[in-house]
Design an enzyme around this catalytic site. Structure first.
Site, short mmCIF file in Angstrom:
data_model
loop_
_atom_site.label_atom_id
_atom_site.label_comp_id
_atom_site.label_asym_id
_atom_site.label_seq_id
_atom_site.Cartn_x
_atom_site.Cartn_y
_atom_site.Cartn_z
N ASP A 69 -22.86 -12.08 119.46
CA ASP A 69 -23.55 -11.32 118.42
C ASP A 69 -24.97 -11.13 118.90
OD1 ASP A 69 -23.16 -10.10 115.79
OD2 ASP A 69 -24.87 -11.34 115.24
N LYS A 173 -30.83 -4.59 134.49
CA LYS A 173 -30.79 -5.02 133.08
C LYS A 173 -30.07 -6.36 132.93
CE LYS A 173 -29.17 -3.87 128.47
NZ LYS A 173 -28.45 -2.99 127.56
P1 IMP Z 1 -23.02 -6.47 117.69
O1 IMP Z 1 -22.22 -5.80 118.77
O2 IMP Z 1 -22.37 -6.53 116.36
O3 IMP Z 1 -23.55 -7.78 118.15
O4 IMP Z 1 -24.28 -5.50 117.41
C1 IMP Z 1 -25.34 -5.49 118.29
C2 IMP Z 1 -26.26 -4.29 118.01
O5 IMP Z 1 -27.56 -4.66 118.50
C3 IMP Z 1 -25.84 -3.05 118.81
O6 IMP Z 1 -25.12 -2.16 118.03
C4 IMP Z 1 -27.20 -2.45 119.21
O7 IMP Z 1 -27.69 -1.67 118.18
C5 IMP Z 1 -28.09 -3.66 119.34
N1 IMP Z 1 -28.07 -4.18 120.73
C6 IMP Z 1 -27.57 -5.37 121.16
N2 IMP Z 1 -27.74 -5.51 122.49
C7 IMP Z 1 -28.35 -4.37 122.90
C8 IMP Z 1 -28.77 -3.93 124.19
O8 IMP Z 1 -28.60 -4.57 125.25
N3 IMP Z 1 -29.36 -2.71 124.21
C9 IMP Z 1 -29.57 -1.95 123.10
N4 IMP Z 1 -29.18 -2.32 121.90
C10 IMP Z 1 -28.57 -3.52 121.79
#
Ligand code: IMP
Length: 195
Positions: A69, A173
């Site tokens: 997350d 990155k």
């Molecule tokens: P998850 O996949 O539910 O954890 O949501 C993570 C959200 O955080 C993503 O939809 C992005 O908006 C943002 N996010 C997380 N990691 C990154 C990254 O490496 N680059 C840009 N946005 C990120």
């Protein structure tokens, strides 16, 4: 050993396999494990949400499951968008509209410190849980720069490299990112656990 990734994101699956295959671990998708569930992210911390996702997929598949997350925390917005990064501004927005909203909400702010956070959790059928956190500090640019990456990458500037995440190659990155760091920390914990 086989781990199921609690995510529908193909990029995350490839990234996890890149790093964990060295330990003889194969990370497979929910579909490969015959699982198709939607887990509601009702937690208020990255730790809670990654645990919710990993536990649900472990229970549905009967296999060890791993989840991450992640999100962007901006100091002058008291940590927002944080765990709501994917839903910032509501479900109807795309990535571009979301980072534009962020820039709008930071208009006139001179203090632009922020960090990306990632928490990785692995749940085993015997009840064991392993978890690791990674953070990447940076600042929010005044305007988007770069074409690569996803999400908030075009506005997340890393002063040491003088580039946004969207201006970096995937290798650049991954070497400094929140997820790269969390995965490395997780890999060490898993290595220790499997000894
Ligand atoms: P998850 O996949 O539910 O954890 O949501 C993570 C959200 O955080 C993503 O939809 C992005 O908006 C943002 N996010 C997380 N990691 C990154 C990254 O490496 N680059 C840009 N946005 C990120």
């Amino acid at each position: 050993m086989k781990l199921v990734l609690a995510s529908k994101n193909e990029k995350k699956l490839a990234e996890m396999n890149d790093i964990l295959s060295h330990l003889g671990i194969e990370v497979c998708s929910e579909a490969d494990a015959g699982v198709d569930i939607e887990v509601e992210e009702t937690g208020t911390t990255f730790e809670e949400n990654s645990l919710l996702k990993a536990k649900a997929v472990m229970e549905a598949s009967g296999l060890p499951a791993i989840a991450d997350d992640s999100g962007l925390c901006v100091d002058c917005l008291n940590g927002a968008p944080g765990v709501w990064s994917a839903r910032y501004g509501g479900e109807g927005l795309d990535d571009t509209a979301r980072y534009r909203l962020l820039l709008e909400n930071m208009r006139g702010q001179m203090t632009r410190a922020a960090r990306f956070v990632s928490v990785i959790t692995c749940c085993f059928p015997n009840g064991d849980v392993l978890s690791a956190r990674g953070e990447c500090p940076g600042t929010i640019a005044y305007a988007p720069m770069g074409e690569g990456g996803f999400g908030y990458d075009p506005v997340f500037f890393v002063p040491e490299l003088k580039k946004t995440f969207a201006q970096m190659t995937a290798d650049e990155k991954n070497a400094i990112s929140h997820r790269g760091k969390a995965l490395e920390a997780f890999k060490e914990k898993l290595e220790e656990y499997l000894k």
